[in-house]
Design a protein around this motif. Structure first.
Motif, short mmCIF file in Angstrom:
data_model
loop_
_atom_site.label_atom_id
_atom_site.label_comp_id
_atom_site.label_asym_id
_atom_site.label_seq_id
_atom_site.Cartn_x
_atom_site.Cartn_y
_atom_site.Cartn_z
N PHE A 294 60.24 72.65 14.99
CA PHE A 294 60.50 71.45 14.20
C PHE A 294 60.09 71.64 12.74
O PHE A 294 60.81 71.23 11.83
CB PHE A 294 59.78 70.24 14.82
N THR A 295 58.98 72.31 12.53
CA THR A 295 58.54 72.59 11.17
C THR A 295 59.52 73.55 10.50
O THR A 295 59.87 73.38 9.33
CB THR A 295 57.12 73.20 11.19
N LEU A 296 59.99 74.54 11.24
CA LEU A 296 60.97 75.49 10.70
C LEU A 296 62.22 74.76 10.22
O LEU A 296 62.70 75.01 9.11
CB LEU A 296 61.35 76.52 11.77
N GLN A 297 62.75 73.85 11.03
CA GLN A 297 63.96 73.14 10.65
C GLN A 297 63.72 72.28 9.41
O GLN A 297 64.59 72.18 8.53
CB GLN A 297 64.48 72.28 11.81
N GLN A 298 62.54 71.71 9.31
CA GLN A 298 62.19 70.92 8.11
C GLN A 298 62.15 71.84 6.89
O GLN A 298 62.68 71.50 5.83
CB GLN A 298 60.84 70.24 8.30
N TYR A 299 61.51 73.00 7.01
CA TYR A 299 61.41 73.94 5.89
C TYR A 299 62.79 74.42 5.45
O TYR A 299 63.06 74.52 4.25
CB TYR A 299 60.55 75.16 6.26
N ILE A 300 63.65 74.73 6.41
CA ILE A 300 65.00 75.18 6.07
C ILE A 300 65.72 74.09 5.28
O ILE A 300 66.34 74.35 4.25
CB ILE A 300 65.79 75.60 7.33
N SER A 301 65.62 72.87 5.76
CA SER A 301 66.26 71.75 5.07
C SER A 301 65.72 71.60 3.65
O SER A 301 66.49 71.40 2.70
CB SER A 301 66.01 70.47 5.87
N GLU A 302 64.41 71.71 3.49
CA GLU A 302 63.80 71.59 2.16
C GLU A 302 64.20 72.75 1.25
O GLU A 302 64.44 72.55 0.05
CB GLU A 302 62.28 71.50 2.29
N LEU A 303 64.29 73.95 1.80
CA LEU A 303 64.70 75.11 1.00
C LEU A 303 66.16 74.99 0.56
O LEU A 303 66.52 75.41 -0.54
CB LEU A 303 64.47 76.41 1.78
N ILE A 304 66.98 74.38 1.39
CA ILE A 304 68.38 74.16 1.02
C ILE A 304 68.46 73.10 -0.08
O ILE A 304 69.15 73.29 -1.08
CB ILE A 304 69.22 73.74 2.26
N SER A 305 67.73 72.01 0.09
CA SER A 305 67.81 70.96 -0.93
C SER A 305 67.18 71.40 -2.25
O SER A 305 67.53 70.87 -3.30
CB SER A 305 67.23 69.63 -0.45
N SER A 306 66.28 72.38 -2.22
CA SER A 306 65.71 72.93 -3.45
C SER A 306 66.59 74.04 -4.04
O SER A 306 66.24 74.63 -5.05
CB SER A 306 64.32 73.51 -3.18
N ASN A 307 67.69 74.35 -3.35
CA ASN A 307 68.62 75.40 -3.76
C ASN A 307 68.01 76.81 -3.71
O ASN A 307 68.36 77.67 -4.49
CB ASN A 307 69.21 75.11 -5.15
N PHE A 308 67.07 77.02 -2.78
CA PHE A 308 66.50 78.35 -2.55
C PHE A 308 67.27 79.07 -1.44
O PHE A 308 67.29 80.29 -1.39
CB PHE A 308 65.03 78.28 -2.19
N LEU A 309 67.86 78.27 -0.55
CA LEU A 309 68.76 78.78 0.48
C LEU A 309 70.06 78.00 0.35
O LEU A 309 70.06 76.87 -0.15
CB LEU A 309 68.21 78.55 1.89
N LYS A 310 71.15 78.61 0.81
CA LYS A 310 72.42 77.89 0.82
C LYS A 310 73.21 78.27 2.06
O LYS A 310 73.01 79.33 2.65
CB LYS A 310 73.23 78.19 -0.44
N TYR A 311 74.09 77.35 2.43
CA TYR A 311 75.01 77.61 3.53
C TYR A 311 76.27 78.26 2.97
O TYR A 311 76.76 77.88 1.92
CB TYR A 311 75.42 76.31 4.23
N THR A 312 76.74 79.25 3.68
CA THR A 312 78.06 79.81 3.40
C THR A 312 78.89 79.53 4.64
O THR A 312 78.38 79.59 5.75
CB THR A 312 78.01 81.32 3.13
N HIS B 111 78.48 78.23 10.13
CA HIS B 111 77.69 78.06 8.92
C HIS B 111 76.57 79.10 8.97
O HIS B 111 75.85 79.19 9.94
CB HIS B 111 77.08 76.66 8.87
N ARG B 112 76.46 79.83 7.91
CA ARG B 112 75.41 80.85 7.82
C ARG B 112 74.56 80.57 6.60
O ARG B 112 75.05 80.09 5.59
CB ARG B 112 76.02 82.23 7.76
N LEU B 113 73.30 80.92 6.72
CA LEU B 113 72.35 80.71 5.64
C LEU B 113 72.09 82.01 4.90
O LEU B 113 72.04 83.07 5.51
CB LEU B 113 71.02 80.19 6.20
N GLU B 114 71.89 81.89 3.59
CA GLU B 114 71.50 83.05 2.81
C GLU B 114 70.63 82.59 1.66
O GLU B 114 70.67 81.43 1.24
CB GLU B 114 72.70 83.83 2.31
N ILE B 115 69.85 83.50 1.14
CA ILE B 115 68.98 83.21 0.01
C ILE B 115 69.83 83.14 -1.26
O ILE B 115 70.79 83.89 -1.41
CB ILE B 115 67.84 84.26 -0.10
N THR B 116 69.47 82.22 -2.16
CA THR B 116 70.18 82.10 -3.43
C THR B 116 69.46 82.94 -4.49
O THR B 116 68.35 83.44 -4.26
CB THR B 116 70.21 80.64 -3.90
#
Length: 174
Positions: A44-62, A68-73
């Motif tokens: 659950f913490t992992l999913q929260q961190y992923i969501s926060e990293l996406i909204s901070s534009n540190f990770l993005k979905y392609t 949907h795949r995740l990658e570092i920006t």
């Protein structure tokens, strides 16, 4: 509270570190598997961190191939380069060891895909695909009569895709 903040920052940096080391976009399921197998962070913490990293534009979905795949920006890479020294040596070593031992499996899971859908009550469409460096090597759709056949084809493709691809190519070119 300060320790919680440090742990939060370190865990997010660890996620960025893993994405940076893998160097290819991966699914949320795959990063979850990596993190949980190493007991780095709970689900659950992992999913929260992923969501926060996406909204901070540190990770993005392609998006590609209905996955949907995740990658570092670039922004994520910059943050990692600035603050990566705050990661504990133990976590870096554990992540590096896991990735060294499993990178081929991770890449295979990303580049070799198989799934199936129900066409009618008695027909299933199996999609087998291999991609290398964003180039589709093969994308094969086959209609079969049963769910069991569909599952078996997917399993065989996952386990023997190179051999099957070579045989198909050989049959078609000879």
């Amino acid at each position: 509270m300060f320790e919680d903040t440090l742990e939060l920052a370190e865990n997010k940096l660890l996620l960025l570190y893993i994405f940076d080391k893998i160097k290819i976009p991966i699914t949320n399921n795959k990063i979850t598997q990596i993190i949980l197998e190493n007991n780095f962070i709970n689900y659950f913490t992992l999913q929260q961190y992923i969501s926060e990293l996406i909204s901070s534009n540190f990770l993005k979905y392609t998006e590609g191939e209905n996955k949907h795949r995740l990658e570092i920006t670039e922004k994520g890479k910059k943050v990692l380069s600035l603050f990566g020294n705050r990661l504990s040596r133990n976590k870096i070593d554990a992540a590096d060891e896991y990735l060294t031992n499993n990178i081929n499996i991770i890449k295979k899971d990303v580049t070799i895909t198989s799934d199936y859908t129900i066409e009618n009550k008695d027909k299933f469409i199996v999609n087998l695909k291999a991609v290398d460096n964003n180039i589709v090597l093969i994308d094969l759709k086959i209609t079969v009569d049963s769910n069991k056949q569909a599952r078996d084809l997917c399993a065989k493709w996952k386990n023997n895709s190179s051999e099957i691809y070579s045989k198909i190519l050989g049959i078609l070119t000879n």
